[in-house]
Design a protein around this motif. Structure first.
Motif, PDB file in Angstrom:
ATOM      1  N   ASP A   1       4.424  -1.259 -14.416  1.00 32.75           N
ATOM      2  CA  ASP A   1       4.679  -2.389 -13.526  1.00 32.75           C
ATOM      3  C   ASP A   1       5.218  -1.991 -12.159  1.00 32.75           C
ATOM      4  O   ASP A   1       5.541  -2.850 -11.344  1.00 32.75           O
ATOM      5  CB  ASP A   1       5.650  -3.369 -14.196  1.00 32.75           C
ATOM      6  N   ARG A   2       5.319  -0.696 -11.899  1.00 38.28           N
ATOM      7  CA  ARG A   2       5.844  -0.255 -10.604  1.00 38.28           C
ATOM      8  C   ARG A   2       4.827  -0.464  -9.495  1.00 38.28           C
ATOM      9  O   ARG A   2       3.630  -0.330  -9.705  1.00 38.28           O
ATOM     10  CB  ARG A   2       6.165   1.241 -10.642  1.00 38.28           C
ATOM     11  N   GLN A   3       5.348  -0.737  -8.297  1.00 39.82           N
ATOM     12  CA  GLN A   3       4.485  -0.699  -7.119  1.00 39.82           C
ATOM     13  C   GLN A   3       4.162   0.772  -6.868  1.00 39.82           C
ATOM     14  O   GLN A   3       5.031   1.641  -7.019  1.00 39.82           O
ATOM     15  CB  GLN A   3       5.220  -1.304  -5.917  1.00 39.82           C
ATOM     16  N   ILE A   4       2.919   1.059  -6.514  1.00 37.87           N
ATOM     17  CA  ILE A   4       2.482   2.451  -6.448  1.00 37.87           C
ATOM     18  C   ILE A   4       3.246   3.274  -5.416  1.00 37.87           C
ATOM     19  O   ILE A   4       3.367   4.476  -5.556  1.00 37.87           O
ATOM     20  CB  ILE A   4       0.969   2.544  -6.177  1.00 37.87           C
ATOM     21  N   GLY A   5       3.765   2.618  -4.382  1.00 32.47           N
ATOM     22  CA  GLY A   5       4.499   3.351  -3.348  1.00 32.47           C
ATOM     23  C   GLY A   5       5.827   3.915  -3.838  1.00 32.47           C
ATOM     24  O   GLY A   5       6.400   4.787  -3.202  1.00 32.47           O
ATOM     25  N   GLN A   6       6.325   3.398  -4.981  1.00 31.31           N
ATOM     26  CA  GLN A   6       7.610   3.875  -5.490  1.00 31.31           C
ATOM     27  C   GLN A   6       7.468   5.143  -6.309  1.00 31.31           C
ATOM     28  O   GLN A   6       8.457   5.679  -6.805  1.00 31.31           O
ATOM     29  CB  GLN A   6       8.256   2.794  -6.368  1.00 31.31           C
ATOM     30  N   LEU A   7       6.234   5.621  -6.491  1.00 25.75           N
ATOM     31  CA  LEU A   7       6.020   6.794  -7.327  1.00 25.75           C
ATOM     32  C   LEU A   7       6.128   8.070  -6.506  1.00 25.75           C
ATOM     33  O   LEU A   7       5.894   8.067  -5.308  1.00 25.75           O
ATOM     34  CB  LEU A   7       4.628   6.739  -7.962  1.00 25.75           C
ATOM     35  N   SER A   8       6.445   9.175  -7.186  1.00 25.72           N
ATOM     36  CA  SER A   8       6.403  10.473  -6.519  1.00 25.72           C
ATOM     37  C   SER A   8       4.944  10.908  -6.408  1.00 25.72           C
ATOM     38  O   SER A   8       4.060  10.333  -7.051  1.00 25.72           O
ATOM     39  CB  SER A   8       7.188  11.490  -7.332  1.00 25.72           C
ATOM     40  N   GLY A   9       4.712  11.929  -5.600  1.00 23.43           N
ATOM     41  CA  GLY A   9       3.346  12.395  -5.408  1.00 23.43           C
ATOM     42  C   GLY A   9       2.665  12.764  -6.723  1.00 23.43           C
ATOM     43  O   GLY A   9       1.509  12.423  -6.971  1.00 23.43           O
TER      44      GLY A   9
ATOM     45  N   TRP B   1       6.825 -10.964   0.564  1.00 22.41           N
ATOM     46  CA  TRP B   1       7.379 -11.475  -0.689  1.00 22.41           C
ATOM     47  C   TRP B   1       6.870 -10.790  -1.932  1.00 22.41           C
ATOM     48  O   TRP B   1       7.419 -10.977  -3.010  1.00 22.41           O
ATOM     49  CB  TRP B   1       7.097 -12.979  -0.805  1.00 22.41           C
ATOM     50  N   THR B   2       5.796 -10.038  -1.820  1.00 17.92           N
ATOM     51  CA  THR B   2       5.227  -9.493  -3.049  1.00 17.92           C
ATOM     52  C   THR B   2       4.609  -8.122  -2.859  1.00 17.92           C
ATOM     53  O   THR B   2       4.209  -7.756  -1.755  1.00 17.92           O
ATOM     54  CB  THR B   2       4.154 -10.448  -3.626  1.00 17.92           C
ATOM     55  N   ASP B   3       4.564  -7.381  -3.961  1.00 20.60           N
ATOM     56  CA  ASP B   3       3.922  -6.078  -4.000  1.00 20.60           C
ATOM     57  C   ASP B   3       2.669  -6.106  -4.861  1.00 20.60           C
ATOM     58  O   ASP B   3       2.182  -5.077  -5.287  1.00 20.60           O
ATOM     59  CB  ASP B   3       4.889  -5.034  -4.586  1.00 20.60           C
ATOM     60  N   ARG B   4       2.185  -7.300  -5.179  1.00 17.67           N
ATOM     61  CA  ARG B   4       1.011  -7.393  -6.042  1.00 17.67           C
ATOM     62  C   ARG B   4      -0.135  -8.065  -5.314  1.00 17.67           C
ATOM     63  O   ARG B   4       0.061  -9.072  -4.636  1.00 17.67           O
ATOM     64  CB  ARG B   4       1.336  -8.211  -7.293  1.00 17.67           C
ATOM     65  N   THR B   5      -1.324  -7.529  -5.504  1.00 22.78           N
ATOM     66  CA  THR B   5      -2.479  -8.040  -4.780  1.00 22.78           C
ATOM     67  C   THR B   5      -2.744  -9.507  -5.108  1.00 22.78           C
ATOM     68  O   THR B   5      -2.939 -10.326  -4.209  1.00 22.78           O
ATOM     69  CB  THR B   5      -3.724  -7.207  -5.122  1.00 22.78           C
ATOM     70  N   ALA B   6      -2.728  -9.836  -6.401  1.00 25.21           N
ATOM     71  CA  ALA B   6      -3.083 -11.205  -6.794  1.00 25.21           C
ATOM     72  C   ALA B   6      -2.080 -12.207  -6.222  1.00 25.21           C
ATOM     73  O   ALA B   6      -2.451 -13.287  -5.767  1.00 25.21           O
ATOM     74  CB  ALA B   6      -3.134 -11.314  -8.305  1.00 25.21           C
ATOM     75  N   ARG B   7      -0.800 -11.817  -6.219  1.00 27.36           N
ATOM     76  CA  ARG B   7       0.195 -12.733  -5.655  1.00 27.36           C
ATOM     77  C   ARG B   7       0.063 -12.818  -4.153  1.00 27.36           C
ATOM     78  O   ARG B   7       0.328 -13.856  -3.556  1.00 27.36           O
ATOM     79  CB  ARG B   7       1.599 -12.271  -6.023  1.00 27.36           C
ATOM     80  N   LEU B   8      -0.345 -11.723  -3.530  1.00 25.12           N
ATOM     81  CA  LEU B   8      -0.503 -11.721  -2.072  1.00 25.12           C
ATOM     82  C   LEU B   8      -1.531 -12.761  -1.640  1.00 25.12           C
ATOM     83  O   LEU B   8      -1.256 -13.603  -0.787  1.00 25.12           O
ATOM     84  CB  LEU B   8      -0.922 -10.333  -1.582  1.00 25.12           C
TER      85      LEU B   8
ATOM     86  N   ARG C   1      -5.267  12.515  -3.352  1.00 21.70           N
ATOM     87  CA  ARG C   1      -4.187  11.546  -3.326  1.00 21.70           C
ATOM     88  C   ARG C   1      -3.959  11.000  -1.911  1.00 21.70           C
ATOM     89  O   ARG C   1      -3.656   9.832  -1.706  1.00 21.70           O
ATOM     90  CB  ARG C   1      -2.916  12.217  -3.829  1.00 21.70           C
ATOM     91  N   ALA C   2      -4.134  11.870  -0.913  1.00 23.84           N
ATOM     92  CA  ALA C   2      -3.841  11.464   0.470  1.00 23.84           C
ATOM     93  C   ALA C   2      -4.895  10.513   1.029  1.00 23.84           C
ATOM     94  O   ALA C   2      -4.757  10.017   2.136  1.00 23.84           O
ATOM     95  CB  ALA C   2      -3.746  12.704   1.357  1.00 23.84           C
ATOM     96  N   SER C   3      -5.964  10.244   0.252  1.00 21.40           N
ATOM     97  CA  SER C   3      -7.039   9.440   0.813  1.00 21.40           C
ATOM     98  C   SER C   3      -6.753   7.944   0.769  1.00 21.40           C
ATOM     99  O   SER C   3      -7.512   7.155   1.301  1.00 21.40           O
ATOM    100  CB  SER C   3      -8.349   9.725   0.075  1.00 21.40           C
ATOM    101  N   VAL C   4      -5.672   7.525   0.121  1.00 31.87           N
ATOM    102  CA  VAL C   4      -5.381   6.090   0.094  1.00 31.87           C
ATOM    103  C   VAL C   4      -4.006   5.795   0.678  1.00 31.87           C
ATOM    104  O   VAL C   4      -3.168   6.676   0.816  1.00 31.87           O
ATOM    105  CB  VAL C   4      -5.457   5.492  -1.336  1.00 31.87           C
ATOM    106  N   ASP C   5      -3.808   4.518   1.021  1.00 29.83           N
ATOM    107  CA  ASP C   5      -2.536   4.051   1.565  1.00 29.83           C
ATOM    108  C   ASP C   5      -1.656   3.623   0.394  1.00 29.83           C
ATOM    109  O   ASP C   5      -1.945   2.633  -0.279  1.00 29.83           O
ATOM    110  CB  ASP C   5      -2.814   2.865   2.494  1.00 29.83           C
ATOM    111  N   TRP C   6      -0.592   4.372   0.143  1.00 27.40           N
ATOM    112  CA  TRP C   6       0.229   4.089  -1.036  1.00 27.40           C
ATOM    113  C   TRP C   6       1.179   2.926  -0.828  1.00 27.40           C
ATOM    114  O   TRP C   6       1.890   2.528  -1.739  1.00 27.40           O
ATOM    115  CB  TRP C   6       0.963   5.359  -1.487  1.00 27.40           C
ATOM    116  N   ASP C   7       1.190   2.355   0.365  1.00 26.78           N
ATOM    117  CA  ASP C   7       1.985   1.137   0.582  1.00 26.78           C
ATOM    118  C   ASP C   7       1.156  -0.111   0.239  1.00 26.78           C
ATOM    119  O   ASP C   7       1.608  -1.237   0.392  1.00 26.78           O
ATOM    120  CB  ASP C   7       2.467   1.080   2.036  1.00 26.78           C
TER     121      ASP C   7
END
Lengths: 262, 401
Positions: free
Chosen positions: A148-156, B229-236, A97-103
């Motif tokens: 539909d969540r951005q991945i950075g909003q997830l727990s580990g 403005w966005t958290d999505r790759t395609a929109r970026l 899991r630590a191998s990618v940038d979650w932001d």
């Protein structure tokens, strides 16, 4: 000092005729000192193997070299008795899991869609059946409502389950996981092991780098004990023994952990 | 004049230049996104500065062969070759020496640029070099641009854009998760090389309009702005393309109406203005939004702490807490709870007790993980679960005022 087992001197009698994955004489080094030395291993179909060993034993390195992520100094890998590169579609890899940038600006759905990259190719549009497949895989790890969540909003733990869902989307028959239980909550650990056991029941082969000796007996049926060289390989009953663990961990093995031996 | 420029009323040539610039800007914004996602943005700086010796050598070669030294296609071909050599130098240094990539970039950038400047100085002394105007390639100029140049730039921009879109999936996969991409059989080095080649193409095509010193800005500022403005790759990458196109179009149009202004800096200033607006006002990642969010969070924490203190009959020392409670009509100035305050305090304490029970229940780990000391428990559990929790509550006690 123990004698070194040199590649190709120990054939794997117990392995089936065409094991899904077999490694011969794998040596990897960073600079001059090997981190994995001349490791042979075979993983029979439908088995679930834990790769265990102390920190720095080369567990993750062995996996990466096996999958061609790192270039080994020597060694051959065969998948169903054929070269790795013809058979990549049969392998699903779950990295640490630590191998990618979650932001990274991406969503859970988009990450799992990467598992379908073979179907989608460069330009095919993502259709509703692809989306449905992704949601099904997410549902198997209990993450469907997070699509539909951005991945950075997830727990580990949730992040780890997303990685597993991406592997499931590939419809592979060999699953290779690097520390899937590291730093996850108990609910995630339960969810992941349930999925892996289902895969095994379906006849798929599972290999995981594992660090928690206390759960080896419950979770896995085979172990590969590694400390740069291979210490032991076989079913939990025959290979997961105090002698082998002492040989691998030496003084680093706490007496408490020895209780894990059934 | 400016309005006429922006609405394409300055004639056919100016229109063509503005459209060419816009296509280039879109291509730069989109291909720059993938460079940004791969965290290799600075490599574009090395690539762009490494174009200069190629420009000089191409000019000298074309003159020596008896041709027209200012032929744009020839100059661009020369710059592409020397930029590629510069890029390979950076890669070789990074891979085969102990130099980190940033040091390799610095070394290659300065050496190539310095060599290019020497060549330009030599060209200035040549008979054919007097009128060359090669220095306009440093900062970009649309004034006096030939029609064929504008078409070349528009076509180059469009082609690069199409290639970038074709390669977007492998580039995204490598940028997000290199190991996974490699395990799937993607050749990470080749994908990276393709990304760099696209950036190189944009740089070379953009030399005439933006200039080699500032092309980096057109590759980096749009994706960084879009990220707000966005958290999505395609929109970026879409948004980044729009920002790049808009900036380049505006810059080229303004420069067409005021020929003494260099085009590159105007393009960069336009995109920078969009960046500053986004930095300040974007919801979510913008500075203003972050400040407001922090203030609201602080307010909720103080409110909750105040209510729990009231419920347990503890004194409140923080003035800010008392002020908040007073403003909401929940407490008097001396910190004593009002009627409404007592009710809310009792509710807060009940919530806290319910959370304690929930967090001890092994079946509700996922819900319990949402505990942050402020969230009303009704928002995370169902009514039935709440009844189950309430059944385990200790007998209700009188809340002291």
């Amino acid at each position: 000092m123990k004698p070194i087992s040199i590649a190709a001197t120990a054939p794997h009698a117990e392995a089936g005729p065409q094991p899904p994955l077999s490694i011969r004489g794998m040596t990897v080094s960073y600079g001059q000192s090997p981190v994995v030395f001349s490791v042979d291993a075979a993983f029979p179909e439908g088995s679930m193997t834990a790769i265990i060993g102390p920190n720095g034993a080369g567990k993750s390195t062995l996996l990466k070299a096996t999958l061609g992520i790192l270039r080994p100094l020597s060694g051959t890998v065969t998948v169903h008795a054929r070269p790795l590169n013809d058979q990549r579609h049969r392998i699903a890899y779950v990295p640490q899991r630590a191998s990618v940038d979650w932001d990274f600006p991406t969503t859970v759905l988009d990450v799992v869609l990467m598992g379908l990259s073979r179907e989608l190719g460069l330009l095919w549009p993502v259709r509703s059946r692809h989306r449905q497949k992704v949601l099904d895989c997410l549902a198997r790890v209990g993450m469907a409502e997070f699509a539909d969540r951005q991945i950075g909003q997830l727990s580990g733990g949730q992040q780890q389950r997303v990685f597993l869902a991406r592997a499931l989307a590939q419809d592979a028959d060999l699953y290779v996981l690097d520390e899937p239980f590291a730093g996850v909550d108990a609910a995630t650990e339960k969810a992941i092991i349930a999925v892996l056991k289902t895969l095994k029941a379906e006849g798929k082969t599972v290999i995981a780098v594992h660090h928690d000796l206390s759960t080896v007996v419950d979770y896995f049926d085979r172990v590969l004990i590694l400390n740069i060289r291979k210490i032991a390989e076989g079913t939990v009953a025959e290979a997961f023994t105090e002698t082998n663990l002492q040989a691998a961990y030496g003084g680093r093995l706490a007496t408490a952990q020895m209780g894990a031996l059934g | 004049m400016l309005w006429q420029a922006l609405t394409l009323q300055l004639g056919y040539n100016a229109t063509l230049v503005a459209i060419g610039a816009m296509l280039l800007g879109i291509a730069a914004g989109v291909s720059g996104s993938f460079l940004f996602l791969r965290r290799r943005a600075l490599v574009s700086d090395a690539i762009s500065h490494a174009t200069l010796p190629g420009v000089g050598l191409a000019f000298i070669l074309m003159v020596a062969l008896g041709g027209e030294g200012r032929n744009l296609a020839g100059l661009l071909a020369g710059s592409a070759i020397s930029a590629a050599v510069g890029l390979l130098c950076v890669q070789w240094l990074t891979r085969n020496t102990r130099l980190a990539e940033d040091s390799a970039i610095g070394a290659v950038l300065s050496v190539f640029f310095g060599f290019g400047i020497v060549l330009l100085t030599v060209i200035q002394t040549m008979q054919a070099g007097r009128q060359a105007g090669l220095d306009s390639l440093l900062l970009g100029a649309t004034a006096g641009m030939l029609r064929s140049d504008a078409i070349l730039i528009a076509a180059g921009g469009a082609l690069t854009l199409v290639l970038t879109l074709i390669l977007r999936r492998p580039m995204i996969m490598v940028a997000f998760d290199e190991d996974y991409a490699a395990a799937r059989g993607l050749n990470v080095r080749q994908v990276d090389l393709a990304t760099m080649a696209l950036v190189l193409a944009v740089t070379v095509v953009g030399l005439k309009i933006v200039g080699l010193i500032l092309i980096v800005a057109l590759l980096i500022i749009p994706p960084v702005t879009a990220r707000f403005w966005t958290d999505r790759t395609a929109r970026l990458w879409l948004l980044s393309g729009v920002i790049g196109g808009l900036s380049a179009y505006t810059g080229a149009a303004i420069s067409a109406s005021a020929p003494q202004l260099p085009t590159g800096p105007i393009i960069v200033l336009t995109s920078f203005a969009l960046f500053v607006l986004s930095l300040a006002f974007a919801p979510g990642r913008g500075v203003l939004a972050a400040v407001l969010r922090h203030a609201a969070f602080q307010r909720r924490v103080h409110m909750r702490q105040g209510l729990l203190a009231l419920a347990q009959g503890q004194p409140i020392y923080e003035r800010y807490t008392i002020r908040l409670l007073r403003r909401a009509g929940l407490a008097r100035a001396d910190g004593v709870a009002t009627e409404a305050g007592r009710a809310r305090a009792a509710k807060a304490l009940l919530d806290e007790n319910r959370w304690d029970i929930l967090r001890a229940m092994p079946d509700h780990e996922a819900a319990a993980a949402l505990y942050d000391g402020m969230r009303p428990i009704e928002t995370v559990v169902t009514k039935d679960q709440l009844t189950e929790i309430d059944a385990r509550l200790p007998a209700p006690r009188e809340v002291t005022a």
